[in-house]
Enzyme design. Structure first.
Site, PDB file in Angstrom:
ATOM      1  N   SER A 150       0.847  -1.191   0.000  1.00 50.30           N
ATOM      2  CA  SER A 150       0.000   0.000   0.000  1.00 50.30           C
ATOM      3  C   SER A 150       0.891   1.253   0.000  1.00 50.30           C
ATOM      4  O   SER A 150       1.743   1.403  -0.871  1.00 50.30           O
ATOM      5  CB  SER A 150      -0.941  -0.040   1.210  1.00 50.30           C
ATOM      6  N   ARG A 224     -11.907   7.386   9.337  1.00 49.87           N
ATOM      7  CA  ARG A 224     -11.701   5.941   9.306  1.00 49.87           C
ATOM      8  C   ARG A 224     -12.803   5.237   8.524  1.00 49.87           C
ATOM      9  O   ARG A 224     -12.531   4.299   7.766  1.00 49.87           O
ATOM     10  CB  ARG A 224     -11.656   5.395  10.736  1.00 49.87           C
ATOM     11  N   ASP A 322      -9.633  -3.559  -6.377  1.00 51.02           N
ATOM     12  CA  ASP A 322      -9.044  -2.453  -5.620  1.00 51.02           C
ATOM     13  C   ASP A 322      -9.412  -1.128  -6.285  1.00 51.02           C
ATOM     14  O   ASP A 322      -8.984  -0.846  -7.398  1.00 51.02           O
ATOM     15  CB  ASP A 322      -7.520  -2.621  -5.571  1.00 51.02           C
ATOM     16  N   HIS A 355      -8.773  -3.479  -1.740  1.00 54.17           N
ATOM     17  CA  HIS A 355      -7.431  -3.061  -1.363  1.00 54.17           C
ATOM     18  C   HIS A 355      -6.898  -3.816  -0.144  1.00 54.17           C
ATOM     19  O   HIS A 355      -5.706  -4.074  -0.028  1.00 54.17           O
ATOM     20  CB  HIS A 355      -7.402  -1.560  -1.080  1.00 54.17           C
ATOM     21  N   ASP A 356      -7.771  -4.169   0.779  1.00 51.36           N
ATOM     22  CA  ASP A 356      -7.360  -4.869   1.997  1.00 51.36           C
ATOM     23  C   ASP A 356      -7.062  -6.348   1.773  1.00 51.36           C
ATOM     24  O   ASP A 356      -6.750  -7.057   2.738  1.00 51.36           O
ATOM     25  CB  ASP A 356      -8.444  -4.758   3.068  1.00 51.36           C
TER      26      ASP A 356
END
Length: 376
Positions: A150, A224, A322, A355-356
């Site tokens: 990342s 967040r 992503d 993405h995670d």
């Protein structure tokens, strides 16, 4: 059994002054890091991991700290990053509050926290600080492999450009050679949410406040939530939550309160994060991610910048779902490194986690990374 907290972190003092790319310098700064495995006598088996925005240097458990690390499934004896073979180093980014000097640290010139007087931070500064750990802290002339995840993948590109000849191979994980408008827009909104929280108070909040002190909880919570939304894919959101509503007794008794399970999930996720990461550090690292552009090293051309990197081999991994670091950016990195003369393996995964995925889809990432490292 003792429940006393244990810490495997070590610290490397940066040269003083430590000059920053955009001006200014740090005095008496340090960087936190952890290691696993044993450095060979030839010092040729070192593997450095550069992290995303929020993780600490605790990537995996160890005898000194047996708590699970953020990449626990990937690092250890017999795992993809095999600590029987590799001497693994994970550095906490300069500017992060997980042990390294950051905006929440005390400025030796004033005896008070830096806050917004901290020099402007770039990922080049992060890379240079990590290089100091490797070269002068651990005495390693050349890394066998540099792994960047990342934001850490961008820092890794900077590391290889700024310190040519110090990296033999590279693993690029879900990253980009520059931030695209969508990613910049999301991070801009995250920063705005923090800055517009009255409790942020121009960066002068209670850094160590317990609940009830002046602290931008709401801004950090919104930031967040925005991040979590972009870290996963719409496919996963649909599969996990659909349109399932909360039970009546779980709903908020106020106008426009939470009604759906996905809202409750985001709230719980945000609450776990809010007081675990310093808001000013978040602002600095977020902006550093937006500023990074490898095209600066190629006369404004990303491919020209990538072609300046000299390594032997690389593995570039991307995920089709992503939206923060799109797959075409991973392809761009792979093409650029290949044009620079590296032998490149490109892996495009179809994981639904977005993405995670590199934190969640350990089996697929283990096969790719473990297979690449085993062939070195």
């Amino acid at each position: 059994m003792s429940t006393e907290a244990r810490d495997a972190r070590r610290y490397h003092a940066l040269p003083s002054p430590f000059a920053m790319k955009r001006g200014g310098a740090l005095h008496g700064a340090r960087v936190a890091y952890e290691t696993w495995g044993r450095l060979s006598e030839a010092r040729d088996n070192a593997l450095l991991i550069l992290t995303g925005l929020s993780p600490s240097a605790h990537a995996a458990s160890s005898p000194e700290d047996p708590s699970p690390g953020w990449w626990e499934g990937m690092i250890g004896p017999g795992k993809a990053i095999d600590t029987h073979r590799w001497f693994v180093i994970c550095v906490n980014s300069l500017g992060s509050d997980k042990g390294s000097t950051c905006p929440a640290s005390v400025d030796p010139a004033t005896g008070r926290p830096y806050r917004l007087s901290f020099p402007e931070l770039t990922l080049e500064d992060v890379a240079n600080a990590a290089f100091e750990v490797v070269r002068h802290g651990l005495g390693i002339e050349r890394l066998a492999c540099l792994v960047g995840c990342s934001m850490g993948g961008m820092s890794a590109l900077a590391y290889m450009l700024l310190h040519p000849g110090t990296v033999r191979t590279h693993v690029s994980v879900d990253t980009a050679p520059q931030a695209q408008p969508f990613a910049i827009a999301i991070r801009s909104l995250q920063r705005e949410a923090i800055r517009l929280d009255p409790q942020w108070n121009g960066g002068d909040y209670d850094i160590h406040a317990a609940d009830g002190g002046r602290y931008p909880d709401i801004g950090m919570s919104i930031a967040r939530k925005l991040g979590v939304i972009t870290y996963r894919s719409a496919m996963e959101w649909n599969g996990r939550f659909a349109r399932i509503r909360l039970d009546p007794e779980q709903r908020e008794d106020e106008p426009f309160g939470f009604e759906f399970q996905v809202e409750s999930y985001l709230q719980a996720h945000a609450q776990r994060f809010v007081r675990t990461f310093d808001p000013n550090c978040y602002l600095y690292l977020s902006r550093a991610s937006d500023w990074f552009d490898i095209g600066e090293y190629g006369g404004g051309d990303v491919m020209a910048g990538l072609r300046r990197i000299r390594i032997e081999r690389a593995l570039v991994i991307g995920v089709s779902t992503d939206i923060l670091f799109p797959l075409e950016q991973q392809e761009q990195i792979a093409t650029g490194l290949e044009a620079a003369g590296a032998r490149v393996d490109f892996v495009a995964l179809d994981s639904p986690q977005g993405h995670d995925a590199f934190l969640v889809d350990i089996p697929n990432y283990s096969r790719a990374i473990g297979g690449f490292l085993a062939a070195l």
